[in-house]
Design an enzyme around this catalytic site. Structure first.
Site, PDB file in Angstrom:
ATOM      1  N   CYS A 112      15.378 -30.994  -3.623  1.00 42.30           N
ATOM      2  CA  CYS A 112      14.080 -29.878  -3.339  1.00 42.30           C
ATOM      3  C   CYS A 112      15.304 -28.315  -3.538  1.00 42.30           C
ATOM      4  O   CYS A 112      15.226 -27.555  -3.219  1.00 42.30           O
ATOM      5  CB  CYS A 112      13.496 -29.541  -1.925  1.00 42.30           C
ATOM      6  SG  CYS A 112      12.425 -30.886  -1.937  1.00 42.30           S
ATOM      7  N   HIS A 252      12.090 -22.592   1.458  1.00 39.27           N
ATOM      8  CA  HIS A 252      11.415 -23.286   0.764  1.00 39.27           C
ATOM      9  C   HIS A 252      10.133 -24.396   1.143  1.00 39.27           C
ATOM     10  O   HIS A 252       9.666 -24.162   2.007  1.00 39.27           O
ATOM     11  CB  HIS A 252      12.536 -24.334   0.767  1.00 39.27           C
ATOM     12  CG  HIS A 252      11.706 -26.126   0.023  1.00 39.27           C
ATOM     13  ND1 HIS A 252      11.380 -26.552  -0.831  1.00 39.27           N
ATOM     14  CD2 HIS A 252      11.788 -27.507   0.321  1.00 39.27           C
ATOM     15  CE1 HIS A 252      10.966 -27.692  -1.362  1.00 39.27           C
ATOM     16  NE2 HIS A 252      11.025 -28.109  -0.338  1.00 39.27           N
ATOM     17  N   ASN A 282       4.143 -28.601  -1.942  1.00 38.49           N
ATOM     18  CA  ASN A 282       5.515 -28.440  -2.269  1.00 38.49           C
ATOM     19  C   ASN A 282       6.241 -28.874  -3.709  1.00 38.49           C
ATOM     20  O   ASN A 282       6.278 -30.169  -4.388  1.00 38.49           O
ATOM     21  CB  ASN A 282       6.878 -29.558  -1.702  1.00 38.49           C
ATOM     22  CG  ASN A 282       7.924 -30.040  -1.332  1.00 38.49           C
ATOM     23  OD1 ASN A 282       8.381 -29.483  -1.799  1.00 38.49           O
ATOM     24  ND2 ASN A 282       8.539 -30.653  -0.873  1.00 38.49           N
TER      25      ASN A 282
HETATM   26  O1  UT7 Z   1      11.266 -30.808   0.906  1.00 38.30           O
HETATM   27  C1  UT7 Z   1      11.672 -31.769   2.066  1.00 38.30           C
HETATM   28  C2  UT7 Z   1      10.336 -32.873   1.962  1.00 38.30           C
HETATM   29  N1  UT7 Z   1       9.735 -33.062   2.836  1.00 38.30           N
HETATM   30  C3  UT7 Z   1       9.453 -32.580   3.570  1.00 38.30           C
HETATM   31  O2  UT7 Z   1       9.203 -30.961   4.292  1.00 38.30           O
HETATM   32  C4  UT7 Z   1       8.606 -33.324   4.346  1.00 38.30           C
HETATM   33  C5  UT7 Z   1       8.732 -32.664   6.188  1.00 38.30           C
HETATM   34  N2  UT7 Z   1       7.477 -33.425   7.377  1.00 38.30           N
HETATM   35  C6  UT7 Z   1       6.699 -33.352   7.497  1.00 38.30           C
HETATM   36  O3  UT7 Z   1       6.050 -31.935   7.037  1.00 38.30           O
HETATM   37  C7  UT7 Z   1       5.673 -33.859   8.114  1.00 38.30           C
HETATM   38  O4  UT7 Z   1       6.576 -34.751   9.267  1.00 38.30           O
HETATM   39  C8  UT7 Z   1       4.633 -34.574   7.906  1.00 38.30           C
HETATM   40  C9  UT7 Z   1       3.604 -33.932   7.116  1.00 38.30           C
HETATM   41  C10 UT7 Z   1       4.784 -35.546   6.688  1.00 38.30           C
HETATM   42  C11 UT7 Z   1       3.177 -35.255   9.077  1.00 38.30           C
HETATM   43  O5  UT7 Z   1       3.408 -34.703  10.414  1.00 38.30           O
HETATM   44  P1  UT7 Z   1       3.400 -34.916  11.685  1.00 38.30           P
HETATM   45  O6  UT7 Z   1       2.935 -34.038  12.958  1.00 38.30           O
HETATM   46  O7  UT7 Z   1       5.027 -35.383  11.661  1.00 38.30           O
HETATM   47  O8  UT7 Z   1       2.789 -36.593  11.586  1.00 38.30           O
HETATM   48  P2  UT7 Z   1       3.309 -37.715  11.496  1.00 38.30           P
HETATM   49  O9  UT7 Z   1       3.995 -38.170  10.404  1.00 38.30           O
HETATM   50  O10 UT7 Z   1       3.837 -38.329  13.190  1.00 38.30           O
HETATM   51  O11 UT7 Z   1       1.644 -38.693  11.670  1.00 38.30           O
HETATM   52  C12 UT7 Z   1       1.018 -37.767  13.010  1.00 38.30           C
HETATM   53  C13 UT7 Z   1      -0.728 -39.389  12.526  1.00 38.30           C
HETATM   54  C14 UT7 Z   1       0.354 -40.805  11.814  1.00 38.30           C
HETATM   55  O12 UT7 Z   1      -0.672 -41.559  13.108  1.00 38.30           O
HETATM   56  P3  UT7 Z   1      -0.514 -42.506  14.121  1.00 38.30           P
HETATM   57  O13 UT7 Z   1       0.388 -42.862  14.354  1.00 38.30           O
HETATM   58  O14 UT7 Z   1       0.064 -41.762  15.003  1.00 38.30           O
HETATM   59  O15 UT7 Z   1      -2.122 -43.079  14.802  1.00 38.30           O
HETATM   60  C15 UT7 Z   1       0.317 -40.993  10.507  1.00 38.30           C
HETATM   61  O16 UT7 Z   1      -0.041 -41.744  10.368  1.00 38.30           O
HETATM   62  O17 UT7 Z   1      -1.168 -38.714  11.276  1.00 38.30           O
HETATM   63  C16 UT7 Z   1      -1.547 -39.808  10.293  1.00 38.30           C
HETATM   64  N3  UT7 Z   1      -0.758 -39.198   8.996  1.00 38.30           N
HETATM   65  C17 UT7 Z   1      -2.069 -38.942   8.212  1.00 38.30           C
HETATM   66  N4  UT7 Z   1      -3.348 -38.976   8.360  1.00 38.30           N
HETATM   67  C18 UT7 Z   1      -4.235 -38.566   7.919  1.00 38.30           C
HETATM   68  C19 UT7 Z   1      -0.565 -39.720   7.899  1.00 38.30           C
HETATM   69  N5  UT7 Z   1      -0.105 -38.468   6.947  1.00 38.30           N
HETATM   70  C20 UT7 Z   1      -1.913 -38.577   6.744  1.00 38.30           C
HETATM   71  C21 UT7 Z   1      -2.652 -38.135   6.525  1.00 38.30           C
HETATM   72  N6  UT7 Z   1      -3.808 -37.651   6.605  1.00 38.30           N
HETATM   73  N7  UT7 Z   1      -2.148 -37.594   5.405  1.00 38.30           N
END
Ligand code: UT7
Length: 328
Positions: A112, A252, A282
């Site tokens: 990115c 970004h 993104n």
């Molecule tokens: O250019 C660089 C590219 N990458 C990034 O910038 C990514 C940076 N990271 C992020 O933006 C965030 O970490 C995410 C958006 C990917 C995830 O957000 P989060 O608040 O850190 O969520 P999490 O990974 O801690 O997940 C929380 C819950 C999980 O369920 P459990 O284990 O608590 O039951 C996930 O399974 O949310 C669940 N989950 C979803 N639920 C509904 C993960 N993805 C989804 C989804 N819809 N799409």
């Protein structure tokens, strides 16, 4: 002598994938996606459209804006990790398409941060040689390497490309400061495991879904919130400027929460920060040049404005640039 942006253009694919569309594909919902990322929809290439389709269109628009003949280009750098083929470089496909026969052409892979890395490389080439015009493109077709059964990644990314013509100038406007960095210890936090020389394509690699993007979202989130502020602080210090001097901040476009976190730390009002991830998601290396192109189109860039751009991504890479806008 400085390098300055003399033309810019961007391209987003026609097809739009909304959160509601994704609700029908994976176990997710609009409320979660908006709350956790700020994204509502993203543009996606059609099945038969490659990355170069966006690259060529964005480049044509930038050249037209700069009123520059492709024959005047000395170099083309495309920041991308999702080019049409592993080789040759997508920059070579673009060079042929434009008929820019006098230009050297290469791709630069920094995830990115690809556009920022390409911009800085172009600036250095310009200032260290007799080159006069370098075309810089940031583009990614992330949808082509997304696993649309993985809800943790498929909701975040879109496709897009932005391009700028970089030219030499003797006036005070142009790129003022740049900074690049990397922390390779985080390489596996965001990668596509197969398709390179470590794991060439086999039936097994396909069955194991190794040709898709893999991401450790939590680690990237922690890294991003830290590095975005560190890079901004450093660039402003290098330039002898403060946050109050910045007219527009283009971070970004990965996650609205990352941007809000940085804004708070930097004490920068959200009105000064460009956000388009709600409509684009993104777009990886496309993110900053598309946002810059939109700002230009919307009349948000004025001659003399101080613009801060900061990116982070796979590698893990990071970097930024401060420029004084020189176009009317
Ligand atoms: O250019 C660089 C590219 N990458 C990034 O910038 C990514 C940076 N990271 C992020 O933006 C965030 O970490 C995410 C958006 C990917 C995830 O957000 P989060 O608040 O850190 O969520 P999490 O990974 O801690 O997940 C929380 C819950 C999980 O369920 P459990 O284990 O608590 O039951 C996930 O399974 O949310 C669940 N989950 C979803 N639920 C509904 C993960 N993805 C989804 C989804 N819809 N799409």
């Amino acid at each position: 002598m400085k390098a300055t942006i003399s033309g810019l253009g961007y391209y987003l694919p026609e097809k739009v994938l909304t959160n509601q569309d994704l609700e029908k594909m994976v176990d997710t919902n609009d409320a979660w996606i908006v709350d956790r990322s700020g994204i509502r929809e993203r543009h996606i290439l059609a099945e038969d459209e490659p990355c170069s389709l966006m690259v060529v269109e964005a480049a044509r628009r930038a050249l037209q804006d700069a009123a520059l003949d492709p024959l005047q280009l000395d170099m083309i750098i495309v920041g991308t990790v999702t080019g049409d083929m592993l080789f040759p470089a997508t920059a070579c496909l673009l060079q042929a398409e434009l008929g820019a026969v006098n230009a050297a052409a290469l791709d630069l892979g920094a995830g990115c941060t690809g556009f920022i890395y390409a911009l800085v490389a172009a600036e250095k080439f310009l200032l260290a040689s007799d080159m006069r015009h370098v075309l810089v493109v940031g583009a990614d077709a992330v949808s082509k390497v997304i696993d649309y059964t993985d809800r943790s990644t498929c909701v975040l990314f879109g496709d897009g490309a932005g391009a700028v013509v970089l030219a030499k100038t003797e006036d005070q406007n142009g790129i003022l400061e740049t900074y690049l960095g990397a922390d390779g210890r985080g390489a596996k936090d965001l990668c596509m495991p197969a398709g390179g020389s470590a794991i060439p394509a086999t039936r097994e690699s396909v069955e194991k879904r190794l040709h898709y993007l893999r991401m450790n979202g939590t680690e990237i989130f922690k890294f991003a919130t830290k590095i975005i502020v560190e890079v901004s602080d450093r660039l402003l210090k290098q330039a002898g400027l403060s946050y109050q001097d910045v007219d527009l901040f283009i971070p970004h476009q990965a996650n609205l929460r990352i941007i809000q976190f940085a804004a708070k730390r930097m004490k920068m009002p959200m009105e000064k920060i460009l956000v388009n991830l709600d409509r684009c998601g993104n777009t990886s290396a496309g993110s900053i040049p598309v946002a810059l192109g939109e700002a230009y189109e919307q009349g948000r860039l004025h001659k003399g404005d101080i613009i801060l751009m900061v990116a982070f991504g796979a590698g893990l890479t990071y970097g930024g640039a401060i420029l004084r806008w020189g176009k009317d």
